[in-house]
Design an enzyme around this catalytic site. Structure first.
Site, PDB file in Angstrom:
ATOM      1  N   LYS A 196       0.816  -1.222   0.000  1.00  0.00           N
ATOM      2  CA  LYS A 196       0.000   0.000   0.000  1.00  0.00           C
ATOM      3  C   LYS A 196       0.846   1.268   0.000  1.00  0.00           C
ATOM      4  O   LYS A 196       0.424   2.286  -0.549  1.00  0.00           O
ATOM      5  CB  LYS A 196      -0.922   0.001   1.212  1.00  0.00           C
TER       6      LYS A 196
ATOM      7  N   GLU B 170      -2.660   6.835   8.170  1.00  0.00           N
ATOM      8  CA  GLU B 170      -3.572   7.638   7.360  1.00  0.00           C
ATOM      9  C   GLU B 170      -4.493   8.447   8.243  1.00  0.00           C
ATOM     10  O   GLU B 170      -4.830   8.025   9.355  1.00  0.00           O
ATOM     11  CB  GLU B 170      -4.468   6.712   6.504  1.00  0.00           C
TER      12      GLU B 170
ATOM     13  N   GLU C 141      -6.355   1.664  -2.284  1.00  0.00           N
ATOM     14  CA  GLU C 141      -5.522   0.577  -2.794  1.00  0.00           C
ATOM     15  C   GLU C 141      -6.117   0.083  -4.109  1.00  0.00           C
ATOM     16  O   GLU C 141      -7.248   0.410  -4.454  1.00  0.00           O
ATOM     17  CB  GLU C 141      -5.452  -0.591  -1.797  1.00  0.00           C
TER      18      GLU C 141
ATOM     19  N   ARG D 283      -7.109  -8.010  -9.475  1.00  0.00           N
ATOM     20  CA  ARG D 283      -7.760  -9.299  -9.746  1.00  0.00           C
ATOM     21  C   ARG D 283      -9.244  -9.043  -9.947  1.00  0.00           C
ATOM     22  O   ARG D 283      -9.711  -7.913  -9.800  1.00  0.00           O
ATOM     23  CB  ARG D 283      -7.587 -10.211  -8.535  1.00  0.00           C
TER      24      ARG D 283
HETATM   25  P1  ADP Z   1     -12.842  -8.224  -1.934  1.00  0.00           P
HETATM   26  O1  ADP Z   1     -12.630  -6.747  -1.870  1.00  0.00           O
HETATM   27  O2  ADP Z   1     -12.930  -8.764  -3.322  1.00  0.00           O
HETATM   28  O3  ADP Z   1     -13.892  -8.717  -1.033  1.00  0.00           O
HETATM   29  P2  ADP Z   1     -10.947  -9.273  -0.038  1.00  0.00           P
HETATM   30  O4  ADP Z   1      -9.664  -8.542   0.188  1.00  0.00           O
HETATM   31  O5  ADP Z   1     -11.955  -9.208   1.034  1.00  0.00           O
HETATM   32  O6  ADP Z   1     -11.485  -8.777  -1.417  1.00  0.00           O
HETATM   33  O7  ADP Z   1     -10.609 -10.797  -0.358  1.00  0.00           O
HETATM   34  C1  ADP Z   1     -11.195 -11.530  -1.401  1.00  0.00           C
HETATM   35  C2  ADP Z   1     -11.027 -12.977  -1.142  1.00  0.00           C
HETATM   36  O8  ADP Z   1      -9.687 -13.317  -1.066  1.00  0.00           O
HETATM   37  C3  ADP Z   1     -11.688 -13.438   0.134  1.00  0.00           C
HETATM   38  O9  ADP Z   1     -12.344 -14.642  -0.106  1.00  0.00           O
HETATM   39  C4  ADP Z   1     -10.549 -13.616   1.096  1.00  0.00           C
HETATM   40  O10 ADP Z   1     -10.812 -14.683   1.977  1.00  0.00           O
HETATM   41  C5  ADP Z   1      -9.417 -13.937   0.158  1.00  0.00           C
HETATM   42  N1  ADP Z   1      -8.164 -13.378   0.607  1.00  0.00           N
HETATM   43  C6  ADP Z   1      -7.908 -12.107   0.950  1.00  0.00           C
HETATM   44  N2  ADP Z   1      -6.634 -11.952   1.317  1.00  0.00           N
HETATM   45  C7  ADP Z   1      -6.056 -13.164   1.193  1.00  0.00           C
HETATM   46  C8  ADP Z   1      -4.738 -13.671   1.411  1.00  0.00           C
HETATM   47  N3  ADP Z   1      -3.764 -12.901   1.847  1.00  0.00           N
HETATM   48  N4  ADP Z   1      -4.514 -14.979   1.159  1.00  0.00           N
HETATM   49  C9  ADP Z   1      -5.489 -15.773   0.732  1.00  0.00           C
HETATM   50  N5  ADP Z   1      -6.740 -15.361   0.509  1.00  0.00           N
HETATM   51  C10 ADP Z   1      -7.032 -14.078   0.744  1.00  0.00           C
HETATM   52  P1  ADP Z   2      -7.703  -4.059   2.784  1.00  0.00           P
HETATM   53  O1  ADP Z   2      -6.491  -4.295   1.986  1.00  0.00           O
HETATM   54  O2  ADP Z   2      -7.675  -4.798   4.069  1.00  0.00           O
HETATM   55  O3  ADP Z   2      -8.945  -4.228   1.975  1.00  0.00           O
HETATM   56  P2  ADP Z   2      -8.187  -1.179   2.634  1.00  0.00           P
HETATM   57  O4  ADP Z   2      -7.104  -0.165   2.637  1.00  0.00           O
HETATM   58  O5  ADP Z   2      -8.854  -1.445   1.353  1.00  0.00           O
HETATM   59  O6  ADP Z   2      -7.604  -2.514   3.241  1.00  0.00           O
HETATM   60  O7  ADP Z   2      -9.249  -0.747   3.742  1.00  0.00           O
HETATM   61  C1  ADP Z   2     -10.282  -1.613   4.123  1.00  0.00           C
HETATM   62  C2  ADP Z   2     -11.429  -0.811   4.737  1.00  0.00           C
HETATM   63  O8  ADP Z   2     -11.003  -0.043   5.870  1.00  0.00           O
HETATM   64  C3  ADP Z   2     -12.039   0.210   3.823  1.00  0.00           C
HETATM   65  O9  ADP Z   2     -13.009  -0.365   2.957  1.00  0.00           O
HETATM   66  C4  ADP Z   2     -12.634   1.197   4.788  1.00  0.00           C
HETATM   67  O10 ADP Z   2     -13.858   0.711   5.296  1.00  0.00           O
HETATM   68  C5  ADP Z   2     -11.654   1.211   5.921  1.00  0.00           C
HETATM   69  N1  ADP Z   2     -10.676   2.292   5.777  1.00  0.00           N
HETATM   70  C6  ADP Z   2      -9.526   2.226   5.059  1.00  0.00           C
HETATM   71  N2  ADP Z   2      -8.861   3.387   5.105  1.00  0.00           N
HETATM   72  C7  ADP Z   2      -9.581   4.223   5.880  1.00  0.00           C
HETATM   73  C8  ADP Z   2      -9.414   5.571   6.317  1.00  0.00           C
HETATM   74  N3  ADP Z   2      -8.338   6.282   5.981  1.00  0.00           N
HETATM   75  N4  ADP Z   2     -10.358   6.119   7.108  1.00  0.00           N
HETATM   76  C9  ADP Z   2     -11.445   5.393   7.483  1.00  0.00           C
HETATM   77  N5  ADP Z   2     -11.657   4.126   7.112  1.00  0.00           N
HETATM   78  C10 ADP Z   2     -10.741   3.532   6.310  1.00  0.00           C
HETATM   79 MG    MG Z   3      -9.486  -3.182   0.326  1.00  0.00          MG
END
Ligand code: ADP
Ligand code: ADP
Ligand code: MG
Length: 646
Positions: free
Chosen positions: A116, A200, A292, A296
């Site tokens: 990130k 952040e 981010e 995929r």
């Molecule tokens: P989305 O935004 O599409 O919901 P997620 O980040 O929640 O994406 O993850 C999508 C899928 O990938 C979920 O089924 C989660 O369990 C799986 N997943 C997420 N991170 C990992 C990881 N580091 N290794 C394996 N599977 C993962």
């Molecule tokens: P991940 O890789 O685990 O999906 P993200 O950076 O996409 O991580 O953040 C996941 C969730 O966390 C976001 O969908 C949002 O709900 C919350 N979030 C992320 N960044 C912030 C922020 N700066 N302030 C408030 N909520 C946040």
């Molecule tokens: Mg995310």
């Protein structure tokens, strides 16, 4: 186009990819672990290759085994689905080194977005707005704390390698920073083997709005946005497209930023650019920031397919096979509104604990798109994500689509595992959600009401008691001389016992006594109406009775067998009693007989069914207290054994 591809995934996404491949005339190869040998995704493919034991590290994450399987089956390309190896650049390189095509972006693009901090720096350089904060290399505690002070509380600590909401901590005030930093680091180290973090600005009441992009390696287009603000612990629960309250200016600004992000890294294939949006006072083009990019296909891609009418997997296959982008930006349609709800095997009142179980019954209403990787009879195993299905509703307007989703959830039936179905149903009927007033804190604020698990109402109990008492198959109608029949029953639900009685007053008429109340019931079709109302569909499956009561929920009961219960209670005792009122059909022993434990001693006929009464222990019959042909009450002593010397 490819002739054959291998799908390096499982569950609903593997089945979904196979569906599109079939439609395009592309043969598919599934891979499976020992836990999935009989799984739906295997049945959905033309061929299947076993890749190892259930643990993901020994199967779905084994890059070399999967590549071997692709080569051995003559596959030309590998689709990674989501999760598992989908965002692993080393896997992409290994696939390409084996002379195969990876259906997805280049290893370089995945790396550019994989961390990130680096991604944010790259996006900043490309002129994409990023969340204000610190994403530099200095990981010194004091430096990070100073950065947090400069940003201003509240702040969010994020693992740079994060995903799935892990390694994230909100910090409200400076005093809490050191402990939160330590916690985020240790979670990140455990989950990603990388404890670097970024800081952040925490956006209050933010919305999560993401843009679907598609690139051919040079140019990119976007397929509009999805709003994924309904989250629990940073995990998406219900997603929709388009975002409520979206304006043409905001959509243009977000779409342009997302396309710029994709083109900055020469993106190929489907990707999602996630933004955090400050929606207080409406959506404004200067109030969204890059969070981010997920390199995929995303879990929630079906809502985009519903509003565009396009098949994103088809686009993935075509672009990977070397075709250009299938459509120009201006030609991409956007029609109506769509929602997706993620149905999981999880115990909501217990804190959304993942659950397992064999799905003895599974039925979805017609008219909705349902992406699922399980069929009735399949098991939700402890090895993988406990998702049962994604339920997708589309409609001409947001209100219609949401109504369809809510109705669809109420008409979905799952037995054999606890699920989040009732929680999703209540969320779909949430007033703030209906008004489009969404933010990432909505679920948490109303969690008590959304996660509440009201028990069954008297009509649901009555329906279960009727199902337990009714021999079915027209047996009741078979009585030539109708005499009222009374049957006492005990059911158990979540460890509670419910005792009631059913009085059959005619083949199609009954009264159900529960606690102080008596409810009138009459037969209607396969089931019974209770108190003039339909209690929902009642089904016997897997030895249990399930009442699918729509919005009220699903209630499952286990009949408590009075015979087993008598045997258990009477084990070691001397008297064999009638567990229910009935007719003594026969007595198999006489005084003085030696009997063994479990030996049938008498047959009691009740409700047109014969029940064998077994000896609770070994011993000698002291006396027989009832004769064949006698009508006896519940609890009547039938046979006494001699006192146990031991
Ligand atoms: P989305 O935004 O599409 O919901 P997620 O980040 O929640 O994406 O993850 C999508 C899928 O990938 C979920 O089924 C989660 O369990 C799986 N997943 C997420 N991170 C990992 C990881 N580091 N290794 C394996 N599977 C993962
Ligand atoms: P991940 O890789 O685990 O999906 P993200 O950076 O996409 O991580 O953040 C996941 C969730 O966390 C976001 O969908 C949002 O709900 C919350 N979030 C992320 N960044 C912030 C922020 N700066 N302030 C408030 N909520 C946040
Ligand atoms: Mg995310």
């Amino acid at each position: 186009m490819f002739k054959k591809i291998l799908i390096a995934n499982r569950g609903e996404i593997a089945a979904r990819i196979a569906r599109t491949a079939h439609r395009l005339g592309v043969a598919t190869v599934a891979v499976y672990s020992d836990a999935d040998a009989e799984a739906a995704h295997v049945a959905a493919a033309d061929e299947a290759v076993r890749i190892g034991p259930p643990a993901p590290a020994e199967s779905y994450l084994r890059a070399e085994r999967i590549i071997e399987a692709a080569l051995a089956t003559g596959s030309q390309a590998i689709h990674p689905g989501y999760g598992f190896l989908s965002e692993n650049p080393d896997f992409v390189e290994a696939v390409e080194a084996a002379g195969l095509t990876f259906i997805g972006p280049s290893a370089r693009a995945i790396r550019a977005m994989g961390l990130k901090d680096a991604a944010k720096a790259l996006m900043e350089a490309a002129g994409v707005p990023v969340v204000p904060g610190y994403h530099g290399d200095n990981q010194d505690d004091a430096h990070l704390e100073g950065a947090a002070d400069a940003i201003g509380y509240p702040v969010l600590i994020k693992a740079v390698a994060g995903g799935g909401g892990k390694g994230m901590r909100k910090v409200a005030r400076a005093a809490d920073f050191p402990a939160a930093l330590a916690a985020a680091r240790s979670e990140a180290r455990g989950a990603f083997g990388n404890d670097a973090v970024l800081i952040e600005k925490y956006i209050e009441r933010p919305r999560h709005i993401e843009v679907q992009v598609f690139g051919d390696g040079a140019d990119a287009v976007h397929l509009y946005e999805r709003d994924c603000s309904l989250q629990r612990r940073h995990q998406k629960v219900i997603e929709e497209a388009p975002a409520p309250g979206m304006t043409p200016e905001m959509r243009a600004a977000m779409g342009e930023a997302a396309v710029r992000a994709a083109e900055a890294i020469g993106y190929r294939g489907a990707g999602t650019v996630e933004f955090i949006v400050d929606g207080a006072g409406g959506l404004r083009p200067d109030r969204f920031w890059f969070m981010e990019m997920n390199t995929r296909l995303q879990v929630e891609h079906p809502v985009t397919e519903a509003v565009t009418g396009l098949d994103l997997v088809e686009w993935q296959l075509r672009v990977a096979a070397g075709e250009g982008l299938p459509m120009r930006q201006d030609d991409i349609p956007l029609t109506g509104h769509a929602f997706e709800a993620r149905l999981y095997a999880e115990d909501v009142p217990a804190g959304f604990l993942p659950a397992t179980g064999r799905l003895t019954h599974l039925a979805f209403p017609p008219g909705l798109r349902v992406d699922t990787g399980v069929r009735p009879g399949d098991a939700i195993s402890p090895f993988y994500d406990p998702m049962i299905a994604k339920i997708v509703a589309h409609g001409p307007t947001r209100a219609v689509a949401l109504n369809r989703l809510a109705r669809g959830l109420e008409d979905t039936q799952v037995a054999g595992s606890v699920t989040n179905l009732a929680f999703l149903g209540r969320l779909a009927r949430h007033a703030g959600f209906a008004a489009g007033d969404v933010d990432t804190g909505l679920i948490e604020r109303d969690l008590a009401a959304l996660a509440a698990a009201p028990g069954p109402a008297p009509e649901h109990l009555a329906a279960a008691l009727l199902a337990a008492a009714d021999p079915g198959g027209g047996a009741l109608a078979g009585f030539s001389l109708w005499a009222p029949l009374r049957r006492s029953l005990t059911l158990s639900r979540d460890g509670d016992e419910i005792t009631g009685a059913v009085m059959f007053e005619g083949p199609d008429l009954a009264a159900v006594e529960i606690a102080e109340a008596t409810l009138a019931a009459h037969r209607e079709g396969e089931g019974w109406r209770v108190g003039g109302r339909s209690p929902g569909r009642v089904l016997k499956a897997g030895g249990a009775i399930h009442v699918f009561a729509g919005a009220a929920g699903t209630f499952s009961f286990a009949p408590v067998d009075p015979l087993e219960r008598a045997a258990a209670a009477g084990a070691g005792t001397d008297v064999i009693e009638a567990p229910m009122p009935g007719l003594v059909k026969s007595i198999a022993v006489v005084a003085g007989d030696e009997v063994t434990q479990g030996q049938p001693l008498a047959i009691l006929e009740a409700m047109k069914m014969e029940h064998a009464l077994a000896a609770p222990r070994a011993g000698r019959v002291a006396e027989v207290l009832a004769a064949a042909g006698a009508q006896v009450e519940a609890g009547a002593a039938l046979i006494r054994l001699e006192e146990d010397e031991a």
